[in-house]
Write an enzyme that holds these catalytic residues in place. Structure first.
Site, PDB file in Angstrom:
ATOM      1  NE  ARG A  31      -2.286  -1.410   3.525  1.00  0.00           N
ATOM      2  CZ  ARG A  31      -2.853  -1.476   4.725  1.00  0.00           C
ATOM      3  NH1 ARG A  31      -4.115  -1.113   4.867  1.00  0.00           N
ATOM      4  NH2 ARG A  31      -2.173  -1.875   5.779  1.00  0.00           N
ATOM      5  CE  LYS A  84       5.184 -19.185  12.405  1.00  0.00           C
ATOM      6  NZ  LYS A  84       4.922 -18.365  13.600  1.00  0.00           N
ATOM      7  CG  HIS A 136      11.485 -20.080   9.810  1.00  0.00           C
ATOM      8  ND1 HIS A 136      10.329 -19.692  10.434  1.00  0.00           N
ATOM      9  CD2 HIS A 136      12.454 -20.008  10.746  1.00  0.00           C
ATOM     10  CE1 HIS A 136      10.580 -19.395  11.686  1.00  0.00           C
ATOM     11  NE2 HIS A 136      11.863 -19.582  11.914  1.00  0.00           N
ATOM     12  CE  LYS A 181      15.612 -21.866  12.545  1.00  0.00           C
ATOM     13  NZ  LYS A 181      16.588 -20.791  12.301  1.00  0.00           N
ATOM     14  CD  GLU A 188      10.311 -16.610  20.127  1.00  0.00           C
ATOM     15  OE1 GLU A 188      10.690 -15.850  19.219  1.00  0.00           O
ATOM     16  OE2 GLU A 188       9.119 -16.863  20.347  1.00  0.00           O
ATOM     17  CG  ASP A 192       3.527 -17.610  16.843  1.00  0.00           C
ATOM     18  OD1 ASP A 192       3.353 -17.395  15.631  1.00  0.00           O
ATOM     19  OD2 ASP A 192       4.476 -17.126  17.482  1.00  0.00           O
ATOM     20  CG  HIS A 229       8.059 -23.379  14.015  1.00  0.00           C
ATOM     21  ND1 HIS A 229       7.947 -23.312  12.644  1.00  0.00           N
ATOM     22  CD2 HIS A 229       8.161 -22.089  14.434  1.00  0.00           C
ATOM     23  CE1 HIS A 229       7.970 -22.046  12.267  1.00  0.00           C
ATOM     24  NE2 HIS A 229       8.101 -21.290  13.336  1.00  0.00           N
ATOM     25  CE  LYS A 270       6.315 -14.378  21.087  1.00  0.00           C
ATOM     26  NZ  LYS A 270       7.587 -14.439  20.331  1.00  0.00           N
TER      27      LYS A 270
END
Length: 512
Positions: A65, A173, A203, A207, A241, A260, A265, A363
């Site tokens: 945009r 995802k 992703h 790896k 994380e 998530d 994963h 997290k």
């Protein structure tokens, strides 16, 4: 009679030493101004070009945009490359890549924008020689998937009846938010694209350590005999994380840690670590073995005792004071979204019966780490004095996915200058020190695979469905208002219920 020579589909079939180079094509990216594109995808495209893996006439079209022309977008692309590319910047490589860079301004519901996109792509087919081969990368929130796919179909940018030239779609995802939504998304995508033209990006599967898991298991006689219930007591798969949600409140709130990263994963990692040896690494054979494992996997029988759900409160990240989740910008003060999710998965087959797999993602942990730990059963008999082995733990084989990719083996060894004192030691394999060549970023590998039409590292729809079948009962249980996320202090290893979950089975979480 001699058998056909072995071929590895992850290499050029003509010569395993030769790199795989994409043929004439254009990559069209929606969401090109987002963080993922800026930090990972645009630099990955440059790194592929710098490694000589893109064709001379490769073209890249950004759609967004912003009120940009081609020159403004090219400058933005260049800034991203200089800030985030893995390989050295070379002006001559950039000049060639920049010749095929274009930008089209428009929203997802903008018919004029999609007509401009169609004209731009047609012009690049002519000027750059991309021959009508187009990959559409949807680096956008899931809510926009349907609209973009419908617009591509409406404006004739995709022809499902033709296999050449090809049209492919790349979807980031999460693939839906439960089984029903994943099935609905599949119906819409498959109405426009052929099944073998749909690439679901996870992703983690790009790896090096994840791919090396297959080499570790199937290229070495050493490990296969112990890769089963006779020697493995349990498996822990962790994605921790140390950061909070940053600027992702609009995406993360309402999604949570389980949707998530665990649904995609971590369940993919489970499938790879638990599957049987495939007949070959051809995509269909690899996928068949992963599907068998996921079909045999199930949520725990006791959701009360074998699931844990938490939400971080204010605490410390290193030496820095950080806010709690409910204090983050854009988060509702009564949000029930979990930032910590853990649960047990059981696999009902001969190899893994009775071996619990514990998955956790969170997290604001003390450190950033993703790993798979196979915790071995203790030795049946120890002919030592109790004091000699008091601190001895179980053997463990740990695959470090990130950071510092590698493999660690933990075992007991005698302490020098003692009669027979045994202590845990580790033996490390580290990619960074064992190979002179640096590992490519996961997105480099996966983008190249899309352009080559090489699907082994991409989950197909049946895998997505099976993953949701495992997760949905847990999400439904957590959706009950009685099961609020439990508070844990930022910078700690999660809520007490997570530790209790393993303690009930006689285990403890590994401290990475």
């Amino acid at each position: 009679m001699t058998s056909a020579p072995y071929t590895n589909p992850l290499r050029d079939p003509q010569d395993r030493r030769l790199p795989r180079v994409a043929g004439p094509c254009a990559l069209v990216m929606f969401g090109v101004t987002g963080d993922l594109a800026r930090k990972k995808l645009l630099p990955a495209v440059y790194d592929l070009a710098n490694r000589g893996l893109l064709p001379p006439g490769f073209s890249f079209v950004g759609y967004g945009r912003r009120d940009w022309d081609d020159e403004a977008f090219t400058d933005y692309f260049l800034e991203s490359v200089k800030a985030n590319a893995r390989t050295t910047f070379r002006p001559e490589v950039w000049r060639q890549l920049a010749e095929g860079i274009r930008f089209v301004s428009g929203a997802f519901n903008d018919d004029e924008g999609f007509e401009n996109l169609k004209r731009t792509i047609a012009e690049l087919d002519e000027s750059q020689g991309t021959e009508g081969n187009h990959a559409f990368y949807l680096s956008i929130p899931p809510v926009g998937f349907d609209q973009v796919i419908e617009q591509l179909d409406k404006h004739g940018l995709v022809d499902k009846t033709k296999k050449s030239p090809w049209n492919r779609v790349v979807i980031e995802k999460p693939f839906g938010h439960d089984l029903a939504s994943a099935q609905e998304l599949e119906r819409k995508v498959s109405s426009v694209f052929n099944t073998d033209s749909v690439f679901r990006i996870d992703h983690y599967l790009g790896k090096e350590t994840v791919q090396n898991m297959l080499a570790l298991r199937f290229a070495n006689q050493l490990f296969e005999p112990m890769w089963n219930r006779n020697y493995v007591s349990h498996v822990q798969i962790t994605m921790a994380e140390d950061i909070g949600i940053g600027g992702r409140a609009g995406y993360y709130d309402g999604i949570g840690a389980a949707r998530d990263v665990i649904q995609n994963h971590l369940l993919q990692l489970l499938a790879l670590v638990a599957m049987e040896e495939p007949a070959s690494f051809e995509a269909g054979k690899l996928r068949a073995e992963k599907e068998k494992v996921l079909a045999a996997a199930r949520a725990p029988r006791s959701l009360k005792h074998h699931t844990a759900r938490g939400q971080y409160t204010a605490g410390w990240a290193g030496a820095q004071k950080v806010r709690g989740y409910l204090e983050e910008d854009g988060i509702a003060p009564d949000s029930q979204t979990e930032t910590y999710a853990a649960f047990r998965v059981d696999i009902d087959n001969r190899r893994w019966a009775g071996v619990p797999f514990y998955l956790r993602a969170a997290k604001r942990m003390p450190r950033r780490v993703t790993e798979i730990a196979l915790m071995m059963r203790p030795a049946p008999h120890l002919p030592f004095q109790m004091s000699d082995t008091e601190q001895l733990g179980a053997n463990a084989l740990v695959l470090r996915i990130q950071p510092n990719e590698g493999i660690t083996l933990r075992f007991g060894a005698k302490v020098p200058a003692t009669p027979m004192e045994i202590r845990d030691v580790t033996m490390d394999f580290d990619y960074g020190t064992s190979f002179a060549e640096t590992s490519p970023e996961a997105y480099e590998r996966l983008i190249l695979d899309v352009l080559l039409g090489d699907p082994p590292l991409f989950p197909q729809h049946r895998e997505v469905e099976l993953s949701w079948m495992i997760l949905d009962p847990i999400l439904d249980y957590w959706a009950d208002k009685q099961h609020q996320p439990e508070a844990y202090v930022a910078g700690t290893w999660g809520p007490p219920s997570a530790a209790a979950m393993l303690e009930r089975d006689g285990f403890v979480w590994r401290r990475p």
